[in-house]
Design a protein around this motif. Structure first.
Motif, mmCIF file in Angstrom:
data_model
loop_
_atom_site.group_PDB
_atom_site.id
_atom_site.type_symbol
_atom_site.label_atom_id
_atom_site.label_comp_id
_atom_site.label_asym_id
_atom_site.label_seq_id
_atom_site.Cartn_x
_atom_site.Cartn_y
_atom_site.Cartn_z
ATOM 1 N N ASN A 187 0.854 -1.171 0.000
ATOM 2 C CA ASN A 187 0.000 0.000 0.000
ATOM 3 C C ASN A 187 0.900 1.234 0.000
ATOM 4 O OD1 ASN A 187 -1.515 2.222 1.007
ATOM 5 N ND2 ASN A 187 -3.036 0.766 1.776
ATOM 6 N N LYS A 188 0.666 2.125 -0.979
ATOM 7 C CA LYS A 188 1.566 3.287 -1.124
ATOM 8 C C LYS A 188 1.626 4.133 0.143
ATOM 9 C CE LYS A 188 1.866 4.213 -6.036
ATOM 10 N NZ LYS A 188 0.803 3.274 -6.518
ATOM 11 N N ASN A 189 0.481 4.259 0.832
ATOM 12 C CA ASN A 189 0.462 5.111 2.021
ATOM 13 C C ASN A 189 0.804 4.348 3.302
ATOM 14 O OD1 ASN A 189 -0.381 7.305 0.437
ATOM 15 N ND2 ASN A 189 -2.468 6.465 0.467
ATOM 16 N N GLY A 190 0.874 3.013 3.194
ATOM 17 C CA GLY A 190 1.175 2.226 4.381
ATOM 18 C C GLY A 190 0.129 2.404 5.464
ATOM 19 N N CYS A 191 0.490 2.036 6.684
ATOM 20 C CA CYS A 191 -0.432 2.168 7.809
ATOM 21 C C CYS A 191 0.418 2.298 9.076
ATOM 22 C CB CYS A 191 -1.368 0.949 7.873
ATOM 23 S SG CYS A 191 -0.557 -0.550 8.429
ATOM 24 N N PRO A 192 -0.214 2.551 10.228
ATOM 25 C CA PRO A 192 0.589 2.721 11.447
ATOM 26 C C PRO A 192 1.415 1.474 11.790
ATOM 27 C CG PRO A 192 -1.655 3.443 11.808
ATOM 28 C CD PRO A 192 -1.644 2.781 10.478
ATOM 29 N N THR A 193 0.886 0.279 11.474
ATOM 30 C CA THR A 193 1.618 -0.949 11.813
ATOM 31 C C THR A 193 2.995 -0.968 11.164
ATOM 32 O OG1 THR A 193 -0.485 -2.083 11.862
ATOM 33 C CG2 THR A 193 1.459 -3.476 11.777
ATOM 34 N N CYS A 194 3.081 -0.464 9.928
ATOM 35 C CA CYS A 194 4.362 -0.553 9.200
ATOM 36 C C CYS A 194 5.054 0.796 9.137
ATOM 37 C CB CYS A 194 4.133 -1.109 7.801
ATOM 38 S SG CYS A 194 2.975 -0.151 6.817
ATOM 39 N N ASP A 195 4.658 1.729 9.993
ATOM 40 C CA ASP A 195 5.244 3.064 9.960
ATOM 41 C C ASP A 195 5.105 3.675 8.571
ATOM 42 O OD1 ASP A 195 5.976 4.333 12.199
ATOM 43 O OD2 ASP A 195 8.019 3.551 12.306
ATOM 44 N N HIS A 196 4.002 3.354 7.909
ATOM 45 C CA HIS A 196 3.654 3.923 6.593
ATOM 46 C C HIS A 196 4.633 3.581 5.486
ATOM 47 C CE1 HIS A 196 0.322 5.949 8.454
ATOM 48 N NE2 HIS A 196 1.156 6.271 9.446
ATOM 49 N N SER A 197 5.315 2.439 5.631
ATOM 50 C CA SER A 197 6.244 2.048 4.566
ATOM 51 C C SER A 197 5.642 0.985 3.663
ATOM 52 C CB SER A 197 7.543 1.513 5.177
ATOM 53 O OG SER A 197 7.297 0.288 5.831
ATOM 54 N N GLY A 198 4.555 0.335 4.099
ATOM 55 C CA GLY A 198 3.957 -0.729 3.297
ATOM 56 C C GLY A 198 4.624 -2.086 3.510
ATOM 57 N N TYR A 199 5.774 -2.068 4.196
ATOM 58 C CA TYR A 199 6.491 -3.322 4.449
ATOM 59 C C TYR A 199 6.786 -3.442 5.940
ATOM 60 C CZ TYR A 199 7.328 -3.632 -0.583
ATOM 61 O OH TYR A 199 7.171 -3.726 -1.935
ATOM 62 N N LYS A 200 6.800 -4.670 6.439
ATOM 63 C CA LYS A 200 7.166 -4.859 7.843
ATOM 64 C C LYS A 200 7.888 -6.187 7.997
ATOM 65 C CE LYS A 200 5.503 -4.502 12.523
ATOM 66 N NZ LYS A 200 6.493 -3.553 12.994
ATOM 67 N N GLY A 201 9.101 -6.130 8.522
ATOM 68 C CA GLY A 201 9.879 -7.344 8.723
ATOM 69 C C GLY A 201 10.563 -7.785 7.434
ATOM 70 N N ARG A 202 11.372 -8.819 7.559
ATOM 71 C CA ARG A 202 12.072 -9.294 6.381
ATOM 72 C C ARG A 202 11.955 -10.795 6.241
ATOM 73 N NH1 ARG A 202 17.685 -6.236 5.730
ATOM 74 N NH2 ARG A 202 17.932 -6.484 7.978
ATOM 75 N N LEU A 203 12.177 -11.270 5.033
ATOM 76 C CA LEU A 203 12.164 -12.711 4.811
ATOM 77 C C LEU A 203 13.440 -13.075 4.082
ATOM 78 C CD1 LEU A 203 11.383 -12.985 1.596
ATOM 79 C CD2 LEU A 203 9.100 -12.586 2.457
ATOM 80 N N VAL A 204 13.786 -14.357 4.157
ATOM 81 C CA VAL A 204 15.058 -14.780 3.591
ATOM 82 C C VAL A 204 14.807 -15.610 2.331
ATOM 83 C CG1 VAL A 204 15.244 -16.833 5.074
ATOM 84 C CG2 VAL A 204 17.315 -15.789 4.153
ATOM 85 N N VAL A 205 15.630 -15.339 1.327
ATOM 86 C CA VAL A 205 15.545 -16.025 0.045
ATOM 87 C C VAL A 205 16.836 -16.815 -0.099
ATOM 88 C CG1 VAL A 205 15.257 -15.658 -2.426
ATOM 89 C CG2 VAL A 205 14.385 -13.978 -0.817
ATOM 90 N N GLY A 206 16.731 -18.068 -0.548
ATOM 91 C CA GLY A 206 17.956 -18.868 -0.626
ATOM 92 C C GLY A 206 18.078 -19.682 -1.891
ATOM 93 N N GLU A 207 19.282 -20.145 -2.144
ATOM 94 C CA GLU A 207 19.531 -21.156 -3.190
ATOM 95 C C GLU A 207 20.677 -22.018 -2.703
ATOM 96 O OE1 GLU A 207 20.409 -19.245 -6.984
ATOM 97 O OE2 GLU A 207 22.548 -19.276 -6.606
#
Ligand SMILES: [Zn+2]
Length: 544
Positions: free
Chosen positions: A468-488
């Motif tokens: 979401n471009k405007n985000g929300c309070p949960t994500c401090d308005h960034s639209g993203y929260k936390g990280r995930l790991v990608v592997g090979e």
């Protein structure tokens, strides 16, 4: 604030209300129509809460630490009636505790999603820390005008440590990985890196800059008077109940006070198991098998900040059983383990990866962890150790797993040594996770799907998710929260070994691994997209 300014609430007419709480339209709480029966008489209503709209006065009703412990948040306080939202509506003992504590008031309990409660608690802790911080800054400013000598203030002074502790508390509560303190001509800028992104946090008057630098120098056992040379140091502290290690680097500037970068290492990460790091099963299951090899070399690759150290520590957690002797040489020692001998690289004392490895070999451990292989001597020693019955874990600075072999060749290892020593290479990256509270579903166009090279064997879901471009309070308005790991994960099969011996390019080695079933970083990233955990934009941003 006008109603139009409250995002997501434009459809107020459709909101039902909780009769018990208010007859007016309630902006903080929205009934979801569900109830939980906690006994024959009591019902707890389920509501959605808007953490950003909770009145600050609610936060004064109970202590933050208690709220965290019980997973509750006071969301309304009117006419001596307190409404408390709780994550677990059947927790009767929490209710009893709170009723007892709030004996003077009537208490109404409502149930709410745990992530909303958490969002409200993190807003709460920010509010508390900010107000304490601004109190301290106010005091500083007063003293600065009174004496004009703030820069000479003793670094041990209670006020300075109070200010800095508040700042560190906030960094820990936001899960920041590092804190940047950057003085310029007018003020001291403080920025936090959260989920890999640097963001402004606060500003201090320039007068406190030297006090802050000196505080960290004293804590980190560094030379206070030396302002020309970059220095590093470390210290540990329990912050908000978490054991955190701080690693400090000072950055001398041409004019004025030094800058400081502080990296935070949360010791609780040490308790992570390898299957809790967050890899998909097609990565972690075979990786665990590789880790169970009695000897050989296992490498984790990726750029700085791709989570390699977390993976290595979690791997140690699996294999460093009490009956095995484990030695590590690290730069820096990020997490301290019990029962493991950890050595910190110290160039000045000629203690490097290679000199430590040489003495390790004499001590004959079962497992050795080498922070990084970056020169040919270390590469040779690590391979030699792997070939003489030891398990060696290390990292390499290459992007793809297949690149590890060619990198080792470039470091002077014979291809047949590599194929005999190497068991497997795990390449990894971190990507941002979509905020679950505000992500939006959409139907991707064929063009979009083509442009990201969607793998044939990943089923295309009906809907994809984007930030979401405007985000929300949960994500401090960034639209993203936390990280995930990608592997090979590349395993050194006969065919892959043959390709390495023929000194093929890493692209050719990778092709062979793919025909044998290896899934690439890109495949793994798209799998996360298909599962709705991240977005196509984030895959492009991360370059996988
Ligand atoms: Zn959000």
């Amino acid at each position: 604030m006008s109603l139009d300014e409250i995002d997501g609430m434009d459809n107020l007419d459709n909101l039902s209300n909780i009769d018990d709480l208010s007859n007016e339209k309630d902006l903080v709480l929205r009934n979801t129509g569900n109830v939980t029966h906690i006994s024959s008489n009591d019902l707890v209503e389920h509501v959605e809460i808007r953490p950003d709209l909770i009145a600050i006065s609610c936060f004064e009703i109970i202590e933050l630490s208690l709220a965290r412990k019980l997973k509750v948040v006071p969301v309304k306080f009117e006419n001596d009636i307190v409404t408390i939202a709780m994550a677990n509506p059947s927790d009767l003992s929490a209710m009893d505790d709170l009723r007892y504590k709030l004996g003077n008031y009537d208490v109404i309990f409502v149930a709410s999603e745990e992530n909303m409660i958490n969002a409200a608690i993190s807003r709460w802790s920010r509010t508390v820390a900010q107000s304490a911080e601004s109190e301290v800054i106010k005091e500083f400013k007063t003293e600065a005008t009174e004496s004009n000598k703030v820069e000479e203030m003793d670094e041990d002074s209670g006020k300075m440590s109070k200010l800095i502790l508040k700042m560190l508390e906030q960094a820990v509560s936001l899960n920041a990985s590092d804190v940047h303190i950057e003085p310029n001509e007018n003020e001291v800028m403080v920025r936090f890196r959260v989920d890999g992104v640097l963001q402004p946090h606060t500003k201090y008057p320039l007068g406190v800059a030297n006090g802050i630098v000196n505080f960290f120098k004293v804590q980190g056992d560094m030379e206070v008077a030396d302002r020309r040379r970059p220095q590093d140091g470390r210290f540990g502290k329990i912050i908000s109940g978490r054991e955190v290690d701080f690693r400090i680097v000072t950055i001398p500037t041409a004019h004025g006070p030094e800058g400081i970068v502080i990296r935070l290492f949360d010791q609780s990460r040490a308790r992570l198991n390898i299957d809790e790091v967050g890899f998909h099963k097609h990565i972690v299951d075979p990786f665990i098998k590789v880790l169970e090899s009695p000897h050989g070399m296992i490498l984790v690759t990726g750029p700085t900040g791709s989570g390699k150290t977390t993976t290595l520590y979690a791997s140690l957690g699996l294999i460093a059983t009490p009956d095995r002797k484990v030695l590590t040489i690290e730069d820096p020692v990020e997490i301290r383990f019990q029962g493991i001998t950890q050595v910190q690289v110290n160039e000045e004392a000629q203690l490097t990866f290679s000199t430590a490895l040489k003495s390790f070999l004499r001590a004959d451990p079962d497992i050795m962890l080498v922070g990084e292989i970056r020169d040919s001597e270390t590469a040779n020693l690590a391979a030699q150790a792997a070939l003489t019955g030891h398990l060696v874990l290390s990292t390499l600075h290459t992007n793809e797993a297949a690149g590890a072999a060619t990198r080792l060749v470039n470091l002077g290892l014979e291809p047949f040594i590599i194929t005999s020593a190497l068991k497997g290479v795990l390449a990894q990256r971190l990507m941002r996770k979509l905020c679950r509270s505000c992500a939006e579903p959409f139907e991707a166009s064929e063009e979009e799907i083509r442009s990201v090279k969607w793998p044939e064997d990943i089923e295309m879901p009906d809907m994809l998710w984007r930030a979401n471009k405007n985000g929300c309070p949960t994500c401090d308005h960034s639209g993203y929260k936390g990280r995930l790991v990608v592997g090979e994960l590349i395993l050194i099969s006969d065919a892959v070994a043959q390709s390495i011996i023929e000194m093929n390019s890493s692209i050719d080695i990778e092709k062979i691994a793919i025909t044998e079933g290896m899934k690439t970083l890109h495949y793994d990233a798209i799998k996360w997209v298909a599962e709705g955990a991240t977005s196509l934009e984030e895959v492009k941003r991360a370059g996988v």
